[in-house]
Design a protein around this motif. Structure first.
Motif, PDB file in Angstrom:
ATOM      1  N   SER A   1       0.839  -1.203   0.000  1.00 48.67           N
ATOM      2  CA  SER A   1       0.000   0.000   0.000  1.00 48.67           C
ATOM      3  C   SER A   1       0.873   1.253   0.000  1.00 48.67           C
ATOM      4  N   TRP A   2       1.875   1.267   0.888  1.00 52.27           N
ATOM      5  CA  TRP A   2       2.781   2.417   0.945  1.00 52.27           C
ATOM      6  C   TRP A   2       3.566   2.570  -0.363  1.00 52.27           C
TER       7      TRP A   2
ATOM      8  N   PHE B   1       1.538   4.465  -2.914  1.00 54.18           N
ATOM      9  CA  PHE B   1       1.094   5.808  -2.538  1.00 54.18           C
ATOM     10  C   PHE B   1       1.309   6.859  -3.643  1.00 54.18           C
TER      11      PHE B   1
ATOM     12  N   TYR C   1      -1.644   6.806  -5.879  1.00 52.87           N
ATOM     13  CA  TYR C   1      -2.873   7.302  -5.249  1.00 52.87           C
ATOM     14  C   TYR C   1      -2.865   8.824  -5.137  1.00 52.87           C
TER      15      TYR C   1
ATOM     16  N   ARG D   1      -6.749  14.936   4.324  1.00 55.74           N
ATOM     17  CA  ARG D   1      -6.163  13.677   4.792  1.00 55.74           C
ATOM     18  C   ARG D   1      -6.209  13.609   6.319  1.00 55.74           C
TER      19      ARG D   1
ATOM     20  N   SER E   1      -8.781  11.132   8.211  1.00 52.50           N
ATOM     21  CA  SER E   1      -8.125  10.140   9.068  1.00 52.50           C
ATOM     22  C   SER E   1      -8.702  10.188  10.472  1.00 52.50           C
TER      23      SER E   1
ATOM     24  N   TYR F   1     -11.648   9.971  -4.080  1.00 51.71           N
ATOM     25  CA  TYR F   1     -10.243   9.743  -3.715  1.00 51.71           C
ATOM     26  C   TYR F   1      -9.839  10.631  -2.542  1.00 51.71           C
TER      27      TYR F   1
ATOM     28  N   SER G   1      -8.860   9.380   1.510  1.00 50.37           N
ATOM     29  CA  SER G   1      -7.444   9.540   1.887  1.00 50.37           C
ATOM     30  C   SER G   1      -7.214   9.165   3.353  1.00 50.37           C
TER      31      SER G   1
ATOM     32  N   VAL H   1      -7.059   5.336   3.451  1.00 51.33           N
ATOM     33  CA  VAL H   1      -5.800   4.933   2.819  1.00 51.33           C
ATOM     34  C   VAL H   1      -4.609   5.190   3.749  1.00 51.33           C
ATOM     35  N   THR H   2      -4.721   6.217   4.573  1.00 51.80           N
ATOM     36  CA  THR H   2      -3.658   6.541   5.532  1.00 51.80           C
ATOM     37  C   THR H   2      -3.699   5.613   6.746  1.00 51.80           C
TER      38      THR H   2
END
Length: 305
Positions: A17-18, A21, A24, A40, A44, A217, A221, A224-225
């Protein structure tokens, strides 16, 4: 499936995933970097609130947070950690969206060795001979870049320093990953919210103006974080330390390849030589991790006898 296998899968998903990045955050290149960062942080925080509220051990998490709140030293360190990781996120977003993916990958190659140097300076830890060689390679790489290009790769240095200092702060704080991420995002959320309010009063909020996909997207975020960080925390428990140390170079390697083959960033001979020196440091670092693990295994076996 054994716990070790589950942990390995969790770590691999996290690192992949990282590694992805750049792709993304490139999807958000139309949005200003500070606006992306604010989204983000806020997303988060909202996501972590939901995660903690549905967690089976939420009482334990809230008790942890109360204890940290009472300990002024730990809370100050947590504030510092929050600001450092936010600076790291901002630097990375700027790097990706300004076509400096290679510099970003260089920074994450530097990070483990910079962390060792910071531990020596602040925690008075001693370097092994192999670690000293790795650190000298880092110094040589940066010096070569400075001499050949006339400037230092500030994006790489900022990424490595902010994450290294962040890790240093976290070493002093006893807090579970969920509680830590919740508090860290809570600390910087008022700043992010203030910035979004400022943009709103000037009619400069843009994330919702670039189509539905960009909006999705941007809002995802936070997920995804947070998800890779939780997977890392889950997987790191049962994975041997030497394997974890070696696998941590997977994300920057993926980002390096993405920078060249997906986004066509130029790899000059000076950068190639500098990367080659860092790769030597990585090999030395991995060798150190494996040998120290073997020595520890021999010592444990001898004690068992």
């Amino acid at each position: 499936m054994s716990n070790t296998k589950k942990s390995l899968i969790a770590i691999l998903i996290c690192y992949f995933s990282w590694g992805l990045f750049p792709i993304y955050f490139k999807l958000l290149k139309s949005i200003d970097a500070y606006e992306v960062l604010s989204l983000r942080v806020l997303c988060s925080f909202i996501f972590m609130v939901l995660v903690v509220l549905v967690a089976a051990n939420k009482k334990f998490i809230f008790n942890e947070i109360k204890e940290v709140w009472k300990d002024k030293k730990s809370f100050i360190l947590l504030i510092a950690a929050s600001l450092l990781i936010t600076a790291n996120w901002l630097t990375y977003i700027i790097a990706v969206n300004s076509n400096h993916v290679l510099e970003a990958s260089f920074g994450y190659y530097l990070n483990p060795i910079v962390t060792i140097i910071l531990a020596v300076v602040f925690l008075k830890e001693k370097l092994t001979r192999v670690q000293t060689i790795a650190c000298l390679c880092v110094g040589a790489s940066l010096l070569y870049l400075f001499i050949s290009l006339g400037s230092l790769p500030w994006i790489s240095i900022l990424l490595a320093l902010t994450f290294g200092l962040y890790s240093l702060c976290k070493k002093k704080i006893v807090l579970s990953p969920k509680a830590s991420l919740l508090v860290e995002t809570a600390i910087v959320s008022p700043i992010a919210l203030t910035y979004m309010w400022y943009l709103g009063t000037n009619s400069n909020i843009t994330f919702h103006t670039y189509g539905t996909s960009t909006l999705i997207y941007a809002l995802l975020s936070g997920v995804v974080t947070a998800v890779p960080l939780m997977l890392f925390a889950k997987g790191a428990i049962d994975i041997p330390l030497y394997l974890l140390g070696i696998l941590q170079y997977l994300p920057p390697t993926m980002q390096f390849l993405i920078g060249i083959f997906v986004y066509g960033e130029e790899l000059s001979i000076q950068k190639l030589i500098s990367f080659a020196i860092i790769w030597v440091a990585v090999i030395v670092f991995c060798y150190s991790a494996v040998t120290s693990m073997k020595k520890q295994s021999i010592i444990n076996k001898s004690h068992q006898k």
